[in-house]
Structure formats: structure tokens, C-alpha cells
Design an enzyme around this catalytic site. Structure first.
Site, mmCIF file in Angstrom:
data_model
loop_
_atom_site.group_PDB
_atom_site.id
_atom_site.type_symbol
_atom_site.label_atom_id
_atom_site.label_comp_id
_atom_site.label_asym_id
_atom_site.label_seq_id
_atom_site.Cartn_x
_atom_site.Cartn_y
_atom_site.Cartn_z
ATOM 1 N N HIS A 48 0.598 -1.101 -0.205
ATOM 2 C CA HIS A 48 -0.152 0.159 0.222
ATOM 3 C C HIS A 48 0.815 1.150 -0.554
ATOM 4 O O HIS A 48 0.516 2.648 -0.627
ATOM 5 C CB HIS A 48 -1.226 0.019 0.913
ATOM 6 C CG HIS A 48 -2.199 0.531 0.888
ATOM 7 N ND1 HIS A 48 -1.705 2.081 1.912
ATOM 8 C CD2 HIS A 48 -3.388 0.814 0.987
ATOM 9 C CE1 HIS A 48 -2.727 2.928 1.553
ATOM 10 N NE2 HIS A 48 -3.623 2.365 1.029
ATOM 11 N N ARG A 49 2.223 0.971 1.175
ATOM 12 C CA ARG A 49 2.611 2.697 1.433
ATOM 13 C C ARG A 49 2.355 4.064 1.435
ATOM 14 O O ARG A 49 3.199 4.707 1.774
ATOM 15 C CB ARG A 49 2.910 2.638 -0.546
ATOM 16 C CG ARG A 49 4.510 1.527 -1.031
ATOM 17 C CD ARG A 49 5.354 1.492 -1.995
ATOM 18 N NE ARG A 49 4.885 2.584 -3.051
ATOM 19 C CZ ARG A 49 5.617 3.211 -3.938
ATOM 20 N NH1 ARG A 49 6.721 3.100 -4.081
ATOM 21 N NH2 ARG A 49 4.727 3.566 -5.039
ATOM 22 N N ASP A 50 0.691 3.973 1.567
ATOM 23 C CA ASP A 50 0.490 4.461 2.764
ATOM 24 C C ASP A 50 -0.581 4.294 3.074
ATOM 25 O O ASP A 50 -1.675 5.564 3.363
ATOM 26 C CB ASP A 50 0.150 6.232 1.568
ATOM 27 C CG ASP A 50 -0.481 7.457 1.924
ATOM 28 O OD1 ASP A 50 0.393 7.655 3.459
ATOM 29 O OD2 ASP A 50 -0.994 8.489 1.943
ATOM 30 N N ILE A 51 -0.519 4.285 4.980
ATOM 31 C CA ILE A 51 -1.364 3.911 4.945
ATOM 32 C C ILE A 51 -1.022 4.829 6.463
ATOM 33 O O ILE A 51 -0.187 4.555 6.950
ATOM 34 C CB ILE A 51 -1.011 1.994 5.563
ATOM 35 C CG1 ILE A 51 -1.646 1.029 5.016
ATOM 36 C CG2 ILE A 51 -2.046 1.655 7.209
ATOM 37 C CD1 ILE A 51 -0.571 -0.793 5.219
ATOM 38 N N ASN A 55 -6.225 7.171 5.867
ATOM 39 C CA ASN A 55 -7.118 6.773 4.438
ATOM 40 C C ASN A 55 -7.080 5.400 4.595
ATOM 41 O O ASN A 55 -7.909 4.304 4.135
ATOM 42 C CB ASN A 55 -5.595 5.893 3.727
ATOM 43 C CG ASN A 55 -5.094 7.068 3.223
ATOM 44 O OD1 ASN A 55 -6.051 7.873 2.671
ATOM 45 N ND2 ASN A 55 -4.281 7.054 2.750
#
Length: 631
Positions: A48-51, A55
């Protein structure tokens, strides 16, 4: 995807009600949904890289339950477990330190990143959800002091889950537990903290992989919670166990939280004694709730609910009108107010559980009194009936028959035992009166707690404060206020401060002080109950010993009377053939009457011995019933 009408997890955490983290039930929903979402991503080879909380969207299910969903896959990419990537993306507070160094500090480095960077972000997110704040906070905030932020995350010792810098250029302070203001129970915290410690690990080689993360989090989510109220300590515990575990494992879990060894653990549930066999499945434990827990007995000093005074977390308004600062201050004060409300409810609930548990213990002791008293009085009745035989007195008055003197001694011993039983009966009666008096006092105290209106007063202050807070929330979006609006704003700040002061005053004087006084009184009552229980044990042992000895004496007396009866029959047969005996110096009862008296007494002694034997059986059954434990 469907429209999520309830905002994000961040908006939930930004609400003043959740300033110190989510309630336990809601946190478990977040954990379950995040783990399920991440499991789906890993099954499809996606990172995912943007938890972050912003979000994770929330919607409400058909039955009113929360559902959280991972969203915003703009930074996501396909990546297997053994693959790496070098591009940087994400939100800095939730970034893995290696990515933070490159993306935020702009330092050149050639590191590649794996799928475990999502685990770091999950760890920060879960900590945020559990506590209401970020785990790593430099002085001035993460965005104002980026170098210190990086130092905290990279210098964090193994096992630490949070770090903070309290003053400018001050030392870094580490935390290995969740803060006391957290709403999660110690039972859940003990399961969660090791997970956070192992995914908030800078070195990717030491950090858990997703397989272990999924295994450990699934282990938590598959557990059931048993609510246990330690009556002596006056503390409610949440015991997380698997349904397939045994009672022995449950008792060990209780031991870890209460320090009460399994052999000393005895329980009541809804007023009834619970006998828990260690080898039996924990599924046989009754369904409990926070308001209807198992009540644990033990020998301990009451310590009560541990909490941090909300007044310590109340910020102060700046003198000038600063719409953003005033909004932030009002939000902080309101968050402390909601924390005070939760604590006030917990303190009242704790007192209710104390009163209820004590009432049940005294009911058990009263039942023990009634059973023991019934046995003592029954034995006394039989003994008194036997000792009241006048014909036996006339028989034992015959001095020339040596065996009758022995019978008289046995009769004297029975009389002594009857006196002991009489004293035991009187003692038990006095104990019953003492317990009844204590129970009346308990009912009176419980009524006073039910009449307490502090919760309503705090809620009233909160409602008024919340109205002002919403006005501040609207005002902060405006570029400025007119003169009249500014004067109203200043007046609102004054009123808001007064309401907060009143709220905290009610909490301290009506809730905390009464609770502390209740703890002191509870400790005294527990000592009385403990002494009463030990006293009843001693009295019960005395009654049992008297019954056992009386049975032996009765058997000896019956045997002696049988021998006397047999001897009289022989003397009578010899007397029919022999010449009349010389005149005795003292008159003796006729032989025929004496024989009849002996036979009657023999039959009476046999009946009495049988009754005493029945009493002993009753006492043995009472001894097998679990007695109320040390308190």
C-alpha cells in the site's frame, strides 16, 4: 466502492470523545478490519505504502456496527514478499524511518524497501488508534523538529513502542507500555504491545514479516474475553483466552493480571459459587460482561482503579483571540472533560461491583451459618433428650454397680459436649446478627451511590462546552471576526473555562473523593468478612468435632449398657436359684426395673448414635462445599 458516510478513522480520532484513543470494542473492530484488508492485499502481492488513519474509511453496517476499509491506492504497487522498491511515497508521521530519511530529510541513500514498510505504518496507526496520539513526538511536534523525529525512530531501543522529547533539547524518553490514559484493558494491552514492539522495528531484518503479524493479530481476534472483578482489589480485569483453552490456562491468565495464585482463586457469579475444575474447557465459564463479571476472592489490599487526573491534561487559553489556538485549546479541554466522564462512570461502576460482590459473599456466609446452626441444634436436641432421662439418673445413682459409674462419666462427657454445642449455636446466632447489620449498612451505602448525580452534572457541563466548541470550530475557518463577534468569542472562552473548572471540581469532589472513601470502607468491610469467615470455619470445626466425639461416646455408652443389661439378666437367673441376699446398706432399685431401664437406655443410645452419625455426614458434605475464600 460504496460511499463511506462516516468519514475516516482520522476524523473519528480527531473527535474530542476519542482524544485518548478508541474504546476497546471499537479498537478491536479497527484491528479486525485493518488485518483483513492487509491480508487481502498480501494475497494479491500489493504493497500500500500510505497506510494511515486518514486512508481508513468508516461506514456503518446494517446492524449499526462500524466497518473500516483501506482506501487510497494511489501509491500502491505490486510487490512480492521478497521484492524491493526504491521510490518514496507516504505521509511523514507514518513513514518507515529509512523512507523518512530519504523523503523528508532529503538525505541521499541507496536503500531499497520491502513490503514490511507497511507494517511500520500499521504499527503507528494502531498506536494512534489505541492512544489518540502518535507514538513518536519530538518537542514542538513531528513537522517542526524533523531531525529529532528521525532520531527517536532510529534510536528507539528494542521493545520500546513510543518515544518523546518533553522539552527543547531535552533527552529522549522511551515507553514500553501504552499510557495509563488509554481505554484498552490491561488484558488486551498485554496482547497488543508485543505486536507493536516487533513491527515498530527499524531494522528490517529484525522486524516481523506479514506471516507472523497475521498469526499474532489473528490470535488476538480469535480470543474471547472473560470479565473478572477482583473483589479484594476492587479492580475489573479483561481476561483474553481461547475458547478451547482449559480452566487452568484461564486461571494462569488471571494470575498474571491479579497476582492471585490459581489455588487461591475462588469465584462467584450472580450470587452463586462457581467451582472451576482446572481440566475442564473454558467454554464452561459463564458468559460475562463488564457489568456482570465473575467475582474473584483473594487476600489482597484494595487498590482500586488506576487513572491519571484529567486536570493534568487540560491546556490553557491564550489571552488574545487566536481562532486556531482557541479551537485547539477547546478541543483539548473537551477531550479531558470526556475522559473525566468516562472515569466518573468507571468509578461508580466499580463501587456498584464492590457492593454487589460483598452482598453475595455475606449471603454465602449467612447460608453457611444456617447450615452449621441447623447441624449444631439438631445434635444438641438429641443430646439434651438423652441427658434429660430421669430413669438414667436413678440408675446411675446405684453405687454398688461399678459399670454404672463408668456410664455416669460418659454421660457427664455428653453433657460437656452439649454445652459446647450450645455455645457454638449462640456464637453462630451472634455472627448472623453481625452479618445482617453489615448488610444493612451496605444497602444504605449502595442507595447513596445510586442517588449520586455527579454523572449528570458532568454531562450537563460537557453539553454546554460542546456547543461552544462547535462555534469555535466554525470560527477557525473564517479569516477573522467582527468586533461584536469577537466580544462574544471572548465571553465564550470565559464561559468555557468556567464550565471546565466546574466539571473538574465535580469530578474531584463528588467522584474521586467519594470513591477513595469507598475504597477505605470497602477494605474495612473485607477485613470483617475475612475474620467472620475464619471464625465460622473454627465454629464449624468445633461442631464437627463435637459430633464426632459424641458419636464415639454414644457408641461406648450403648456398648456399656448392653453389657450391664446382659449382666443383670445373668444375675436375675442366678438369683432365682440362690437364697435371698442379705439386706443392702443402701436401698437399690428392683432388678427387674433396672433391667428394663438398661434396655430402654440402650435403645435410646443406639438411636442417638445413629442421629449423630447422620449429622457427621451432613458436616462432611458442608466441608466439601467450597467455602468463601480469604478476602
Amino acid at each position: 466502492m460504496e460511499y463511506c458516510s462516516s468519514g475516516s478513522l482520522l476524523s473519528v480520532l480527531e473527535s474530542p470523545e476519542n482524544a485518548f484513543g478508541l474504546p476497546e470494542d471499537e479498537f478491536l473492530v479497527v484491528l479486525r478490519c485493518v488485518v483483513a484488508g492487509m491480508n487481502h492485499l498480501r494475497e494479491n502481492g500489493i504493497v500500500h505504502r500510505d497506510i494511515k488513519p486518514g486512508n481508513i474509511m468508516r461506514l456503518v453496517g446494517e446492524e449499526g456496527q462500524s466497518i473500516y476499509k483501506l482506501t487510497d491506492f494511489g501509491a500502491a504497487r505490486e510487490l512480492d514478499d521478497d521484492e524491493k522498491f526504491v521510490s518514496v511515497y507516504g505521509t511523514e508521521e507514518y513513514l518507515h524511518p529509512d523512507m523518512y530519511e530519504r523523503a523528508v530529510l532529503r538525505k541521499p541513500q541507496q536503500k531499497a524497501f520491502g513490503v514490511t514498510v507497511d507494517l511500520w505504518s500499521i504499527g503507528v496507526t494502531l498506536y494512534h488508534a489505541a492512544t489518540g496520539s502518535l507514538p513518536f513526538i519530538p518537542f514542538g511536534g513531528p513537522r517542526r523538529n524533523k531531525e529529532i523525529m528521525y532520531r527517536i525512530t532510529t534510536e528507539k531501543p528494542a521493545g520500546a513502542i513510543a518515544g518523546a522529547q518533553r522539552r527543547e533539547n531535552g533527552p529522549l524518553e522511551w515507553s514500553y507500555t501504552l499510557p495509563i490514559t488509554c481505554q484498552l484493558s490491561l488484558g488486551l494491552q498485554s496482547q497488543l504491545v508485543p505486536i507493536l514492539a516487533n513491527i515498530l522495528e527499524v531494522e528490517q531484518a529484525k522486524c516481523w514479516g506479514f506471516d507472523q503479524f497475521f498469526a499474532e493479530t489473528s490470535d488476538i481476534l480469535q480470543r474471547v474475553v472473560v470479565h473478572v472483578f477482583s473483589l479484594s482489589q476492587a479492580v475489573l480485569h479483561h481476561i483474553y483466552i481461547h475458547a478451547h483453552n482449559t480452566i487452568a490456562i484461564f486461571q494462569e491468565a488471571v494470575h498474571k493480571q491479579t497476582s492471585v495464585a490459581p489455588r487461591h482463586q475462588e469465584y462467584l457469579f450472580e450470587g452463586h459459587l462457581c467451582v472451576l475444575e482446572p481440566s475442564v474447557s473454558a467454554q464452561h465459564i459463564a458468559h460475562t460482561t463488564a457489568s456482570s463479571p465473575l467475582t474473584l476472592f483473594s487476600t489482597a489490599i484494595p487498590k482500586g482503579l488506576a487513572f491519571r487526573d484529567p486536570a493534568l491534561d487540560v491546556p490553557k487559553f491564550v489571552p488574545k483571540v487566536d481562532l486556531q489556538a482557541d479551537y485547539n485549546t477547546a478541543k483539548g479541554v473537551l477531550g479531558a472533560g470526556y475522559q473525566a466522564l468516562r472515569l466518573a462512570r468507571a468509578l461508580l461502576d466499580g463501587q456498584e461491583l464492590m457492593f454487589r460482590g460483598l452482598h453475595w459473599v455475606m449471603e454465602v456466609l449467612q447460608a453457611t451459618c444456617r447450615r452449621t446452626l441447623e447441624v449444631a441444634r439438631t445434635s444438641l436436641l438429641y443430646l439434651s433428650s438423652s441427658l434429660g432421662t430421669e430413669r438414667f439418673s436413678s440408675v446411675t445413682g446405684t453405687p454398688e454397680i461399678q459399670e454404672l459409674k463408668a456410664a455416669a462419666e460418659l454421660r457427664s462427657r455428653l453433657r460437656t459436649l452439649a454445652e459446647v454445642l450450645s455455645r457454638c449455636s449462640q456464637n453462630i446466632t451472634e455472627t448472623q446478627e453481625s452479618l445482617s447489620s453489615l448488610n444493612r449498612e451496605l444497602v444504605k451505602s449502595r442507595d447513596q451511590v445510586h442517588e449520586d448525580r455527579s454523572i449528570q452534572q458532568i454531562q450537563c457541563c460537557l453539553d454546554k462546552m460542546n456547543f461552544i466548541y462547535k462555534q469555535f470550530k466554525k470560527s477557525r475557518m473564517r479569516p477573522g471576526l467582527g468586533y461584536n463577534e469577537e466580544q462574544i468569542h471572548k465571553l465564550d472562552k470565559v464561559n468555557f473555562s468556567h464550565l471546565a473548572k466546574r466539571l473538574l471540581q465535580v469530578f474531584q469532589e463528588e467522584c474521586v473523593q467519594k470513591y477513595q472513601a469507598s475504597l477505605v470502607t470497602h477494605g474495612k468491610r473485607m477485613r470483617v468478612v475475612h475474620e467472620t469467615r475464619n471464625h465460622l470455619r473454627l465454629v464449624g470445626c468445633s461442631v464437627a468435632a463435637c459430633n464426632t466425639e459424641a458419636q464415639g461416646v454414644q457408641e461406648s455408652l450403648s456398648k456399656l449398657l448392653e453389657e450391664l443389661s446382659h449382666q443383670l439378666l445373668q444375675d436375675r437367673a442366678k438369683g432365682a436359684q440362690a437364697s435371698p441376699p442379705p439386706m443392702a446398706p443402701y436401698p437399690s432399685p428392683p432388678r427387674k426395673d433396672l433391667l428394663l431401664h438398661m434396655q430402654e437406655l440402650c435403645e435410646g443410645m443406639k438411636l442417638l448414635a445413629s442421629d449423630l452419625l447422620d449429622n457427621n455426614r451432613i458436616i462432611e458434605r458442608l466441608n466439601r462445599v467450597p467455602a468463601p475464600p480469604d478476602v
